[in-house]
Design a protein around this motif. Structure first.
Motif, PDB file in Angstrom:
ATOM      1  N   ILE A   1     -45.942  24.076 -67.939  1.00 26.19           N
ATOM      2  CA  ILE A   1     -46.045  25.279 -67.111  1.00 26.19           C
ATOM      3  C   ILE A   1     -45.915  24.930 -65.632  1.00 26.19           C
ATOM      4  O   ILE A   1     -45.252  25.627 -64.860  1.00 26.19           O
ATOM      5  CB  ILE A   1     -47.388  25.997 -67.378  1.00 26.19           C
ATOM      6  CG1 ILE A   1     -47.388  26.571 -68.802  1.00 26.19           C
ATOM      7  CG2 ILE A   1     -47.643  27.092 -66.353  1.00 26.19           C
ATOM      8  CD1 ILE A   1     -48.710  27.174 -69.228  1.00 26.19           C
ATOM      9  N   LYS A   2     -46.526  23.834 -65.243  1.00 24.99           N
ATOM     10  CA  LYS A   2     -46.490  23.409 -63.844  1.00 24.99           C
ATOM     11  C   LYS A   2     -45.064  23.098 -63.394  1.00 24.99           C
ATOM     12  O   LYS A   2     -44.692  23.345 -62.242  1.00 24.99           O
ATOM     13  CB  LYS A   2     -47.373  22.171 -63.666  1.00 24.99           C
ATOM     14  CG  LYS A   2     -47.452  21.667 -62.232  1.00 24.99           C
ATOM     15  CD  LYS A   2     -48.355  20.452 -62.145  1.00 24.99           C
ATOM     16  CE  LYS A   2     -48.409  19.919 -60.716  1.00 24.99           C
ATOM     17  NZ  LYS A   2     -49.266  18.698 -60.626  1.00 24.99           N
ATOM     18  N   ASN A   3     -44.242  22.570 -64.319  1.00 26.98           N
ATOM     19  CA  ASN A   3     -42.882  22.154 -63.969  1.00 26.98           C
ATOM     20  C   ASN A   3     -41.832  23.241 -64.193  1.00 26.98           C
ATOM     21  O   ASN A   3     -40.643  22.985 -64.027  1.00 26.98           O
ATOM     22  CB  ASN A   3     -42.492  20.911 -64.775  1.00 26.98           C
ATOM     23  CG  ASN A   3     -43.307  19.694 -64.377  1.00 26.98           C
ATOM     24  OD1 ASN A   3     -43.810  19.623 -63.261  1.00 26.98           O
ATOM     25  ND2 ASN A   3     -43.452  18.745 -65.283  1.00 26.98           N
ATOM     26  N   GLN A   4     -42.259  24.443 -64.583  1.00 24.03           N
ATOM     27  CA  GLN A   4     -41.301  25.520 -64.828  1.00 24.03           C
ATOM     28  C   GLN A   4     -40.582  25.931 -63.544  1.00 24.03           C
ATOM     29  O   GLN A   4     -41.211  26.134 -62.510  1.00 24.03           O
ATOM     30  CB  GLN A   4     -42.018  26.739 -65.410  1.00 24.03           C
ATOM     31  CG  GLN A   4     -42.402  26.591 -66.867  1.00 24.03           C
ATOM     32  CD  GLN A   4     -43.169  27.802 -67.380  1.00 24.03           C
ATOM     33  OE1 GLN A   4     -43.444  28.723 -66.615  1.00 24.03           O
ATOM     34  NE2 GLN A   4     -43.506  27.796 -68.653  1.00 24.03           N
ATOM     35  N   LYS A   5     -39.268  26.046 -63.644  1.00 23.87           N
ATOM     36  CA  LYS A   5     -38.482  26.507 -62.508  1.00 23.87           C
ATOM     37  C   LYS A   5     -38.512  28.035 -62.460  1.00 23.87           C
ATOM     38  O   LYS A   5     -38.871  28.694 -63.429  1.00 23.87           O
ATOM     39  CB  LYS A   5     -37.043  26.004 -62.624  1.00 23.87           C
ATOM     40  CG  LYS A   5     -36.928  24.488 -62.518  1.00 23.87           C
ATOM     41  CD  LYS A   5     -35.476  24.046 -62.555  1.00 23.87           C
ATOM     42  CE  LYS A   5     -35.373  22.541 -62.401  1.00 23.87           C
ATOM     43  NZ  LYS A   5     -33.971  22.067 -62.429  1.00 23.87           N
TER      44      LYS A   5
END
Length: 221
Positions: free
Chosen positions: A175-179
């Motif tokens: 979730i943190k790395n979602q663009k």
């Protein structure tokens, strides 16, 4: 807020006063301070309640000069230890002493910044001089300490351990790395098509039977 063991203003006063006394004794402020501590320890009554540390008069980073011999060790309090390293830095201008002082005096933002710079400089010196982990012989020696490859490598225990980490941190990291484009996509309804032929290593015109799944909107975190 972290409070320093002793302020730099206090240290400057100590250095000034010791320098004057040291000049009369034909020595430097650091050596004069160490001799004072040694004399003080000899005259003190043993006290089990007091906390003392071991200070190497010639520090261990001085390869070939420092030893663990009694004459190179003096018992010091935490505050005295900080003063000793600071005085040695002032007298000999060795970055290792400055680093030792910063490690002990207190974790201020500036201290951490300078400390990290000093550590980086030390690692760069090791790289240039091919010492420690930059030395092939040292790496080989450390590698042999681990013994033969084995343990949990490739075992069910290793798989379960990795699975546990994945289940615990995988979603959070994902979730943190979602663009932004992905966040926009999952914020809307979508239809997913699953086909057995889609697992082929090359693109296929005939996808065969497909399973279509309607996916509801997802809350973007």
């Amino acid at each position: 807020m972290t409070t320093k063991i002793i302020s730099e203003a206090e240290l400057e006063v100590i250095f000034t006063n010791l320098s004057k006394l040291a000049e009369l004794a034909n020595t430097n402020a650091y050596d004069y301070y160490i001799q004072t501590l040694k004399t003080q320890r000899l005259s003190e009554q043993p006290d089990k309640e007091s906390y003392y540390e071991r200070h190497h008069i010639i520090p261990r980073f001085e390869k070939g000069k420092s030893t663990d011999a009694p004459e190179n060790i003096v018992k010091v309090t935490v505050k005295e230890h900080v003063i000793a390293h600071w005085l040695r830095y002032k007298v000999f201008n060795k970055p290792q002493d400055q680093c030792a002082y910063l490690f002990r005096v207190g974790d201020t933002i500036n201290a951490i910044k300078i400390r990290n710079e000093l550590v980086s400089q030390a690692r760069e010196r090791d790289r240039i001089e091919k010492r420690y982990f930059f030395d092939a012989d040292f790496q080989a020696k450390m590698g042999k300490r681990g013994g033969k490859k084995g343990g949990s490598a490739g075992s069910d225990a290793q798989f379960l351990a990795r699975q546990k980490v994945g289940l615990q941190y995988g979603r959070k990291t994902g979730i943190k790395n979602q663009k932004e484009t992905l966040k926009e996509f999952i914020a809307n309804w979508s239809i997913w098509a699953f086909s057995e032929n889609a697992f082929s290593t090359s693109r296929v015109k005939d996808r065969g039977k497909e399973l279509h799944v309607l996916i509801s909107t997802k809350k973007v975190l």
